[in-house]
Design a protein around this motif. Structure first.
Motif, PDB file in Angstrom:
ATOM      1  N   THR A 188      66.146  24.878  47.376  1.00  0.00           N
ATOM      2  CA  THR A 188      67.267  25.245  46.522  1.00  0.00           C
ATOM      3  C   THR A 188      67.117  24.499  45.204  1.00  0.00           C
ATOM      4  OG1 THR A 188      68.699  25.543  48.426  1.00  0.00           O
ATOM      5  CG2 THR A 188      69.792  25.212  46.322  1.00  0.00           C
ATOM      6  N   LEU A 189      67.323  25.233  44.122  1.00  0.00           N
ATOM      7  CA  LEU A 189      67.270  24.624  42.799  1.00  0.00           C
ATOM      8  C   LEU A 189      68.702  24.290  42.390  1.00  0.00           C
ATOM      9  CD1 LEU A 189      65.358  23.982  40.432  1.00  0.00           C
ATOM     10  CD2 LEU A 189      65.896  26.255  39.536  1.00  0.00           C
ATOM     11  N   VAL A 190      68.919  23.041  41.983  1.00  0.00           N
ATOM     12  CA  VAL A 190      70.259  22.622  41.562  1.00  0.00           C
ATOM     13  C   VAL A 190      70.249  22.397  40.053  1.00  0.00           C
ATOM     14  CG1 VAL A 190      71.970  20.776  41.747  1.00  0.00           C
ATOM     15  CG2 VAL A 190      70.806  21.607  43.794  1.00  0.00           C
ATOM     16  N   VAL A 191      71.220  22.980  39.382  1.00  0.00           N
ATOM     17  CA  VAL A 191      71.284  22.907  37.922  1.00  0.00           C
ATOM     18  C   VAL A 191      72.634  22.334  37.504  1.00  0.00           C
ATOM     19  CG1 VAL A 191      71.341  24.303  35.815  1.00  0.00           C
ATOM     20  CG2 VAL A 191      69.721  24.866  37.628  1.00  0.00           C
ATOM     21  N   ASN A 192      72.577  21.339  36.620  1.00  0.00           N
ATOM     22  CA  ASN A 192      73.808  20.688  36.167  1.00  0.00           C
ATOM     23  C   ASN A 192      73.732  20.557  34.641  1.00  0.00           C
ATOM     24  OD1 ASN A 192      75.934  18.996  35.641  1.00  0.00           O
ATOM     25  ND2 ASN A 192      75.308  17.376  37.065  1.00  0.00           N
ATOM     26  N   CYS A 193      74.428  21.452  33.943  1.00  0.00           N
ATOM     27  CA  CYS A 193      74.339  21.486  32.474  1.00  0.00           C
ATOM     28  C   CYS A 193      75.493  20.740  31.828  1.00  0.00           C
ATOM     29  CB  CYS A 193      74.394  22.930  31.994  1.00  0.00           C
ATOM     30  SG  CYS A 193      72.783  23.668  31.915  1.00  0.00           S
ATOM     31  N   ASP A 248      68.391  20.769  53.982  1.00  0.00           N
ATOM     32  CA  ASP A 248      68.498  20.201  55.329  1.00  0.00           C
ATOM     33  C   ASP A 248      67.965  18.778  55.386  1.00  0.00           C
ATOM     34  OD1 ASP A 248      69.578  22.561  56.351  1.00  0.00           O
ATOM     35  OD2 ASP A 248      67.574  23.449  56.426  1.00  0.00           O
ATOM     36  N   SER A 249      66.785  18.584  54.778  1.00  0.00           N
ATOM     37  CA  SER A 249      66.156  17.259  54.893  1.00  0.00           C
ATOM     38  C   SER A 249      66.474  16.351  53.711  1.00  0.00           C
ATOM     39  CB  SER A 249      64.633  17.438  54.967  1.00  0.00           C
ATOM     40  OG  SER A 249      64.154  17.928  53.716  1.00  0.00           O
ATOM     41  N   GLY A 250      66.939  16.934  52.594  1.00  0.00           N
ATOM     42  CA  GLY A 250      67.187  16.136  51.391  1.00  0.00           C
ATOM     43  C   GLY A 250      65.925  15.874  50.584  1.00  0.00           C
ATOM     44  N   GLU A 251      64.778  16.356  51.076  1.00  0.00           N
ATOM     45  CA  GLU A 251      63.504  16.174  50.361  1.00  0.00           C
ATOM     46  C   GLU A 251      63.623  16.756  48.944  1.00  0.00           C
ATOM     47  OE1 GLU A 251      58.865  17.542  51.096  1.00  0.00           O
ATOM     48  OE2 GLU A 251      60.422  18.143  52.511  1.00  0.00           O
ATOM     49  N   MET A 252      63.078  16.048  47.937  1.00  0.00           N
ATOM     50  CA  MET A 252      63.250  16.478  46.547  1.00  0.00           C
ATOM     51  C   MET A 252      61.923  16.298  45.788  1.00  0.00           C
ATOM     52  SD  MET A 252      66.219  15.284  43.898  1.00  0.00           S
ATOM     53  CE  MET A 252      65.569  13.653  43.604  1.00  0.00           C
ATOM     54  N   SER A 258      72.784  18.379  27.631  1.00  0.00           N
ATOM     55  CA  SER A 258      71.801  17.968  28.640  1.00  0.00           C
ATOM     56  C   SER A 258      71.675  19.010  29.746  1.00  0.00           C
ATOM     57  CB  SER A 258      72.211  16.627  29.250  1.00  0.00           C
ATOM     58  OG  SER A 258      73.374  16.805  30.029  1.00  0.00           O
ATOM     59  N   LEU A 259      70.564  18.943  30.445  1.00  0.00           N
ATOM     60  CA  LEU A 259      70.345  19.815  31.602  1.00  0.00           C
ATOM     61  C   LEU A 259      69.636  18.977  32.654  1.00  0.00           C
ATOM     62  CD1 LEU A 259      69.721  22.463  33.229  1.00  0.00           C
ATOM     63  CD2 LEU A 259      67.757  22.768  31.754  1.00  0.00           C
ATOM     64  N   LYS A 260      70.316  18.835  33.804  1.00  0.00           N
ATOM     65  CA  LYS A 260      69.727  18.092  34.910  1.00  0.00           C
ATOM     66  C   LYS A 260      69.313  19.120  35.943  1.00  0.00           C
ATOM     67  CE  LYS A 260      71.565  13.763  36.732  1.00  0.00           C
ATOM     68  NZ  LYS A 260      72.816  13.123  37.137  1.00  0.00           N
ATOM     69  N   PHE A 261      68.120  18.988  36.512  1.00  0.00           N
ATOM     70  CA  PHE A 261      67.756  19.918  37.582  1.00  0.00           C
ATOM     71  C   PHE A 261      67.063  19.177  38.711  1.00  0.00           C
ATOM     72  CE2 PHE A 261      63.293  19.914  36.560  1.00  0.00           C
ATOM     73  CZ  PHE A 261      63.220  19.830  35.181  1.00  0.00           C
ATOM     74  N   ALA A 262      67.113  19.783  39.879  1.00  0.00           N
ATOM     75  CA  ALA A 262      66.444  19.182  41.039  1.00  0.00           C
ATOM     76  C   ALA A 262      66.097  20.284  42.023  1.00  0.00           C
ATOM     77  CB  ALA A 262      67.358  18.158  41.707  1.00  0.00           C
ATOM     78  N   LEU A 263      64.946  20.155  42.615  1.00  0.00           N
ATOM     79  CA  LEU A 263      64.530  21.084  43.664  1.00  0.00           C
ATOM     80  C   LEU A 263      64.655  20.343  44.989  1.00  0.00           C
ATOM     81  CD1 LEU A 263      63.181  23.891  44.216  1.00  0.00           C
ATOM     82  CD2 LEU A 263      61.014  22.639  44.336  1.00  0.00           C
ATOM     83  N   LEU A 264      65.486  20.890  45.874  1.00  0.00           N
ATOM     84  CA  LEU A 264      65.779  20.168  47.119  1.00  0.00           C
ATOM     85  C   LEU A 264      65.657  21.044  48.345  1.00  0.00           C
ATOM     86  CD1 LEU A 264      68.541  18.905  45.191  1.00  0.00           C
ATOM     87  CD2 LEU A 264      68.206  17.437  47.128  1.00  0.00           C
ATOM     88  N   ASN A 265      65.331  20.385  49.451  1.00  0.00           N
ATOM     89  CA  ASN A 265      65.495  21.008  50.753  1.00  0.00           C
ATOM     90  C   ASN A 265      66.871  20.572  51.246  1.00  0.00           C
ATOM     91  OD1 ASN A 265      65.677  21.287  53.574  1.00  0.00           O
ATOM     92  ND2 ASN A 265      63.447  21.376  53.740  1.00  0.00           N
TER      93      ASN A 265
END
Ligand code: ADP
Length: 398
Positions: free
Chosen positions: A3-8, A21-25, A12-19
């Motif tokens: 899942t891609l998380v976007v926080n604008c 279930d596991s929290g892996e990023m 600024s633009l913060k993004f993160a690619l996460l699993n």
């Protein structure tokens, strides 16, 4: 599933690619100074950090970098959904939702309630839809968690027409963080969230305190806007509502100037005349700077007073949670706050409090105390989880 998380934010633009279930990023990034010549994006890719300049300083350009990074990791086709943090959902959204044209209309209608944040969130959604046209896009609202507040907590004692015609009520913010840390605290305490009454304190640049009864917000310190409540980095928090009129007459300031100063030149910065940064203030206070010492003391006093007030929204007080940059790292602020809250049954464990810094959360009180805990917030993970949940439900409906 990724899942891609976007926080604008406004620049600024913060993004993160996460699993979820596991929290892996495997990928995270922060684009800053968007809209200026100095725009750049800092990317953390599998433990390596790089900085990429953005000559146009635009959201689409930042998304271009994000796509290239996903390609470099071979994960672009593995992304299943995009989750957006949206600051203000008014009283229409109490849960995360799939973004449709109707949802976008409501987010647009909430712009007057969050004039700095919602337009940026909309720009981020637009750029993400262009970059990922085939993916479901989900809005996760900062206000949604607080939609369970009862009228006794959310109504202001002002003319009823203001509420019915203009939506003047308390909405509350930082909901994603308060919900996440309340859940984590229940886990750490080994308690079922449905039977637990907590006060959660999110202390970052913005600060708010929430009363959480059985996993639901029943009161919070921010209100119609994120200006109400605690002393913050640059925001005043509560002041006398008569202040703007008084200052307009005395100093000849306009309403816009006063509101800007209450948002950007007040709080820790205004009190100290030095900085909005708690760490720097604690250092200055340690060197004997009296204004810095007083700024920290006022911050703590108002925090303790608000925590005690929040306890009246609960039947029992089963724990106090500290989170956010200050809550997670400043053992001094935590100790001084709990010292003022002995009346409520808090007894600090000094050694545990000193240990709870830099990512090391946990209990900071003695066994004979009402528990106080440090929990590291993880808004990105919370957004990813909520996004995955909506996608599951929407997928079932198709
Ligand atoms: P934001 O709300 O912008 O996400 P953060 O949650 O990162 O901000 O919190 C920023 C605040 O945390 C700043 O006031 C900063 O000084 C404070 N902070 C970070 N580390 C420490 C520390 N070791 N000691 C005291 N304060 C700290």
């Amino acid at each position: 599933m990724w899942t891609l998380v976007v926080n604008c934010g406004s620049s600024s633009l913060k993004f993160a690619l996460l699993n979820p279930d596991s929290g892996e990023m495997p990928l995270a990034g922060l684009a800053e100074r968007l809209g200026s010549d100095l725009a750049a994006v800092r990317v953390d890719r599998e433990g390596e950090r790089v900085s990429v300049p953005l000559p146009h300083g635009s959201y689409p350009e930042a998304f271009g970098v994000l796509l290239a990074e996903l390609d470099a990791l071979g994960l672009r086709r593995e992304v299943r959904a995009v989750g957006h943090r949206v600051v203000h959902g008014g009283d229409r959204f109490s849960t995360p939702v799939l973004i449709t044209p109707e949802v976008l209309e409501v987010i647009r209608a909430c712009v007057p309630l969050a004039p700095l944040h919602n337009p940026a969130n909309l720009a981020g959604i637009e750029a993400a839809q262009a970059a990922f046209p085939d993916l479901p896009q989900i809005a996760v609202f900062d206000t949604a968690f607080h939609q369970t507040m009862p009228p006794v907590a959310y109504r202001y004692a002002v003319p009823t027409d203001w509420y019915t015609q203009h939506g003047v009520r308390r909405y509350g913010f930082h909901g994603i963080s308060h919900e996440y840390v309340a859940g984590e605290a229940a886990r750490l305490l080994g308690r079922d969230p449905s039977g637990l009454n907590l006060v959660t304190a999110h202390l970052g640049n913005g600060c708010s305190v929430t009363a959480v009864r059985g996993g639901h917000s029943v009161d919070t310190s921010m209100g119609l806007t994120p200006l109400e409540g605690l002393v913050m980095g640059t925001r005043s928090g509560d002041v006398d509502p008569g202040l703007p009129d008084y200052l307009a007459r005395q100093a000849g300031l306009s309403l816009t100037q006063i509101t800007a100063a209450l948002n950007r030149e007040s709080g820790l910065l205004g009190l100290s005349g030095l900085t909005n940064d708690m760490r720097e203030l604690e250092e200055a206070a340690g060197r004997g700077n009296e204004q810095a010492r007083l700024a920290v003391e006022i911050f703590v006093y108002r925090l303790a007073k608000t925590v005690a007030g929040m306890a009246t929204a609960l039947d029992t007080l089963d724990g106090l949670v500290f989170t956010g940059g200050i809550g997670e790292n400043s053992s001094g602020v935590r100790a001084a706050t709990l010292a003022r809250l002995g009346l409520l049954g808090f007894r600090l464990d000094e050694a545990a409090n000193e240990r709870a810094v830099r990512g090391q959360g946990g209990l900071i009180t003695r066994p004979d105390s009402v528990p106080a805990l440090v929990v590291n917030t993880n808004e990105e993970l919370m957004i990813a989880r909520e996004t995955a949940e909506v996608v599951k439900v929407v997928g079932r409906g198709l």
